[in-house]
Scaffold this motif. Structure first.
Motif, short mmCIF file in Angstrom:
data_model
loop_
_atom_site.label_atom_id
_atom_site.label_comp_id
_atom_site.label_asym_id
_atom_site.label_seq_id
_atom_site.Cartn_x
_atom_site.Cartn_y
_atom_site.Cartn_z
N HIS A 69 0.84 -1.21 0.00
CA HIS A 69 0.00 0.00 0.00
C HIS A 69 0.87 1.26 0.00
N ASN A 70 1.91 1.26 0.83
CA ASN A 70 2.80 2.43 0.89
C ASN A 70 3.49 2.70 -0.44
N MET A 126 3.86 5.79 -5.50
CA MET A 126 3.77 5.88 -6.96
C MET A 126 2.76 6.95 -7.35
N ALA A 127 1.66 7.01 -6.64
CA ALA A 127 0.61 7.98 -6.97
C ALA A 127 1.09 9.41 -6.75
N GLY A 171 0.94 4.04 -18.73
CA GLY A 171 1.06 5.25 -17.93
C GLY A 171 1.04 4.97 -16.44
N LEU A 172 1.67 5.85 -15.69
CA LEU A 172 1.80 5.66 -14.25
C LEU A 172 0.44 5.64 -13.55
N GLN A 173 -0.43 6.56 -13.89
CA GLN A 173 -1.74 6.60 -13.22
C GLN A 173 -2.57 5.37 -13.54
N ARG A 206 -3.83 2.89 -10.50
CA ARG A 206 -5.23 2.51 -10.34
C ARG A 206 -5.40 0.99 -10.37
N GLY A 207 -4.74 0.34 -11.30
CA GLY A 207 -4.81 -1.11 -11.40
C GLY A 207 -4.23 -1.80 -10.17
N LEU A 208 -3.10 -1.30 -9.68
CA LEU A 208 -2.48 -1.90 -8.50
C LEU A 208 -3.34 -1.70 -7.25
N ARG A 209 -3.99 -0.56 -7.14
CA ARG A 209 -4.89 -0.33 -6.01
C ARG A 209 -6.04 -1.33 -6.02
#
Length: 120
Positions: free
Chosen positions: A27-28, A33-34, A81-83, A87-90
């Motif tokens: 999570h951290n 990353m966000a 893209g990073l965002q 979003r996918g990892l969250r």
């Protein structure tokens, strides 16, 4: 006398007890990353953590956890893209926690007397 857990359930439980701190680390890193405060070495460590979780879960037949951790590793290494990755990892971390809850419930529920140790 309370029903006993099988050796397989005991091994799964020992592994599952190690996961909550790893979830916090995941999570951290995702939140870093966000906020664009992450470098490549942190991402490589995150990838290794996901690979470790996947390998250990596969070895213990925790297929839901193994599959989700594998997808997270793929998402992390993807060139999108990073965002999009954040979003996918969250979402996948939420799925991983859900699979963890299910696996923990299965590992702590004693097997029936007539049930074989190979079924689950």
């Amino acid at each position: 006398m309370p029903p006993k857990l099988t050796s397989r359930q005991q091994a799964q439980l020992a592994f599952l007890e190690q996961l909550p701190p790893k979830f916090q680390r995941m999570h951290n890193v995702i939140e870093q990353m966000a906020s664009l405060k992450v470098d490549d070495s942190i991402l490589r460590g995150f990838g290794r953590l996901l690979d470790e979780v996947k390998g250990n879960a596969t070895a213990l037949s925790l297929n839901g956890i193994a599959e989700t951790a594998g997808i997270m590793g793929t998402m992390l290494r993807r060139g999108a893209g990073l965002q999009f990755r954040v979003r996918g990892l969250r979402e996948l971390l939420g799925s991983l926690k859900s699979n963890y809850d299910s696996a923990l419930r299965d590992a702590t529920t004693p097997a029936d007397v007539g049930e074989s140790e190979t079924t689950s």
